[in-house]
Design a protein around this motif. Structure first.
Motif, PDB file in Angstrom:
ATOM      1  N   GLN A 142       1.693  -8.346  18.623  1.00 31.94           N
ATOM      2  CA  GLN A 142       2.277  -7.255  17.853  1.00 31.94           C
ATOM      3  C   GLN A 142       1.697  -5.904  18.290  1.00 31.94           C
ATOM      4  O   GLN A 142       2.424  -4.904  18.351  1.00 31.94           O
ATOM      5  CB  GLN A 142       2.053  -7.477  16.355  1.00 31.94           C
ATOM      6  N   GLN A 143       0.401  -5.871  18.609  1.00 27.91           N
ATOM      7  CA  GLN A 143      -0.225  -4.637  19.118  1.00 27.91           C
ATOM      8  C   GLN A 143       0.530  -4.124  20.343  1.00 27.91           C
ATOM      9  O   GLN A 143       0.875  -2.951  20.423  1.00 27.91           O
ATOM     10  CB  GLN A 143      -1.672  -4.896  19.564  1.00 27.91           C
ATOM     11  N   GLU A 144       0.759  -5.023  21.293  1.00 29.96           N
ATOM     12  CA  GLU A 144       1.421  -4.631  22.537  1.00 29.96           C
ATOM     13  C   GLU A 144       2.827  -4.099  22.274  1.00 29.96           C
ATOM     14  O   GLU A 144       3.218  -3.064  22.812  1.00 29.96           O
ATOM     15  CB  GLU A 144       1.473  -5.821  23.497  1.00 29.96           C
ATOM     16  N   ARG A 178       5.365  -3.726  12.062  1.00 28.64           N
ATOM     17  CA  ARG A 178       5.612  -2.564  11.197  1.00 28.64           C
ATOM     18  C   ARG A 178       5.317  -2.891   9.737  1.00 28.64           C
ATOM     19  O   ARG A 178       4.737  -2.077   9.013  1.00 28.64           O
ATOM     20  CB  ARG A 178       7.057  -2.081  11.352  1.00 28.64           C
ATOM     21  N   ALA A 179       5.694  -4.095   9.294  1.00 30.39           N
ATOM     22  CA  ALA A 179       5.431  -4.483   7.906  1.00 30.39           C
ATOM     23  C   ALA A 179       3.922  -4.542   7.641  1.00 30.39           C
ATOM     24  O   ALA A 179       3.438  -4.036   6.624  1.00 30.39           O
ATOM     25  CB  ALA A 179       6.078  -5.835   7.610  1.00 30.39           C
ATOM     26  N   LEU A 185      -1.812   0.812   6.403  1.00 28.47           N
ATOM     27  CA  LEU A 185      -1.914   2.262   6.279  1.00 28.47           C
ATOM     28  C   LEU A 185      -1.803   2.724   4.827  1.00 28.47           C
ATOM     29  O   LEU A 185      -2.373   3.745   4.461  1.00 28.47           O
ATOM     30  CB  LEU A 185      -0.872   2.956   7.153  1.00 28.47           C
ATOM     31  N   SER A 186      -1.106   1.977   3.998  1.00 24.84           N
ATOM     32  CA  SER A 186      -0.991   2.378   2.592  1.00 24.84           C
ATOM     33  C   SER A 186      -2.276   2.106   1.829  1.00 24.84           C
ATOM     34  O   SER A 186      -2.515   2.704   0.794  1.00 24.84           O
ATOM     35  CB  SER A 186       0.176   1.666   1.913  1.00 24.84           C
ATOM     36  N   THR A 187      -3.136   1.227   2.370  1.00 25.01           N
ATOM     37  CA  THR A 187      -4.413   0.949   1.711  1.00 25.01           C
ATOM     38  C   THR A 187      -5.541   1.800   2.247  1.00 25.01           C
ATOM     39  O   THR A 187      -6.640   1.766   1.729  1.00 25.01           O
ATOM     40  CB  THR A 187      -4.809  -0.539   1.868  1.00 25.01           C
ATOM     41  N   GLU A 188      -5.283   2.578   3.317  1.00 24.21           N
ATOM     42  CA  GLU A 188      -6.300   3.465   3.877  1.00 24.21           C
ATOM     43  C   GLU A 188      -6.385   4.713   3.015  1.00 24.21           C
ATOM     44  O   GLU A 188      -5.445   5.482   2.941  1.00 24.21           O
ATOM     45  CB  GLU A 188      -5.947   3.863   5.315  1.00 24.21           C
ATOM     46  N   PRO A 189      -7.535   4.992   2.353  1.00 21.09           N
ATOM     47  CA  PRO A 189      -7.615   6.149   1.458  1.00 21.09           C
ATOM     48  C   PRO A 189      -7.508   7.488   2.174  1.00 21.09           C
ATOM     49  O   PRO A 189      -7.029   8.436   1.609  1.00 21.09           O
ATOM     50  CB  PRO A 189      -8.989   5.992   0.804  1.00 21.09           C
ATOM     51  N   ASP A 190      -7.931   7.565   3.439  1.00 21.22           N
ATOM     52  CA  ASP A 190      -7.933   8.844   4.153  1.00 21.22           C
ATOM     53  C   ASP A 190      -6.704   9.045   5.011  1.00 21.22           C
ATOM     54  O   ASP A 190      -6.620  10.021   5.738  1.00 21.22           O
ATOM     55  CB  ASP A 190      -9.184   8.943   5.045  1.00 21.22           C
ATOM     56  N   THR A 191      -5.754   8.110   4.977  1.00 20.36           N
ATOM     57  CA  THR A 191      -4.589   8.206   5.837  1.00 20.36           C
ATOM     58  C   THR A 191      -3.587   9.197   5.257  1.00 20.36           C
ATOM     59  O   THR A 191      -3.145   9.027   4.128  1.00 20.36           O
ATOM     60  CB  THR A 191      -3.911   6.831   6.000  1.00 20.36           C
TER      61      THR A 191
END
Length: 197
Positions: A142-144, A178-179, A185-191
């Motif tokens: 998925q990274q690639e 993407r999911a 990203l929604s759990t990253e407080p600084d994002t």
């Protein structure tokens, strides 16, 4: 997975980025094969390094694999000069080298304690650093797919050709990636919010 020899003999499919990089429909008759490799290097090296840095998370590692891809092109310079899309061939070789290094590193890391933290590339914004960090938490396949399609801006068909998998597989990897990224990203407080979309 496309091997360098398969890519050379098959002439990797023409990509959108290559068409405007060099004024050619085949190598200029006056140009030597070495000069052609130099022109491809000048036109493609920075873009390839940027694309591979998105996959590896390390500009230095990206430079290493792209340089090795060019070394392999020089070793087959006559065949390389005959390709329809030399940049796509180089990208495929560099991705394959990254995969090989990653497999070797996984074997070595399983024998050693994890002492060295991952470092993001130096030239990325904080938003991009958060995104690259989240991408690195995805499964390798998925990274690639995410890095090549969304960060390197390659069409799905070219991602499939680069990775040597069917288009449907790339679409599935992109969807799952993407999911997972949305959750990460929604759990990253600084994002920042714009990175989450």
């Amino acid at each position: 997975m496309t091997t360098p020899s398969q890519g050379l003999s098959a002439g990797v499919a023409t990509g959108a980025h290559w068409a405007h990089s060099l004024p050619r429909s085949g190598k200029d008759a006056q140009m030597s094969d070495e000069e052609f490799v130099r022109e491809v290097f000048d036109a493609s090296y920075p873009r390839l390094v940027g694309q591979l840095a998105a996959i590896t998370g390390s500009r230095a590692e990206a430079e290493d694999v792209v340089q090795e891809a060019f070394v392999r092109a020089l070793g087959r310079r006559h065949q390389f000069a005959a390709l329809d899309n030399p940049e796509a061939w180089l990208r495929t070789v560099a991705v394959n080298l990254t995969r090989s290094q990653w497999r070797r590193m996984r074997r070595h890391l399983s024998l050693l304690p994890d002492l060295i933290p991952d470092e993001p590339p130096d030239d990325l914004s904080s938003d991009r650093v958060a995104l690259v960090a989240a991408i690195r938490r995805l499964p390798r396949a998925q990274q690639e797919a995410i890095a090549l399609h969304h960060l390197a801006d390659l069409p799905v068909a070219e991602v499939a050709a680069t990775l040597g998998v069917p288009v449907g597989t790339v679409k599935a990897r992109l969807s799952r990636g993407r999911a997972t990224l949305a959750d990460l990203l929604s759990t990253e407080p600084d994002t920042p919010a714009e990175t989450r979309s």
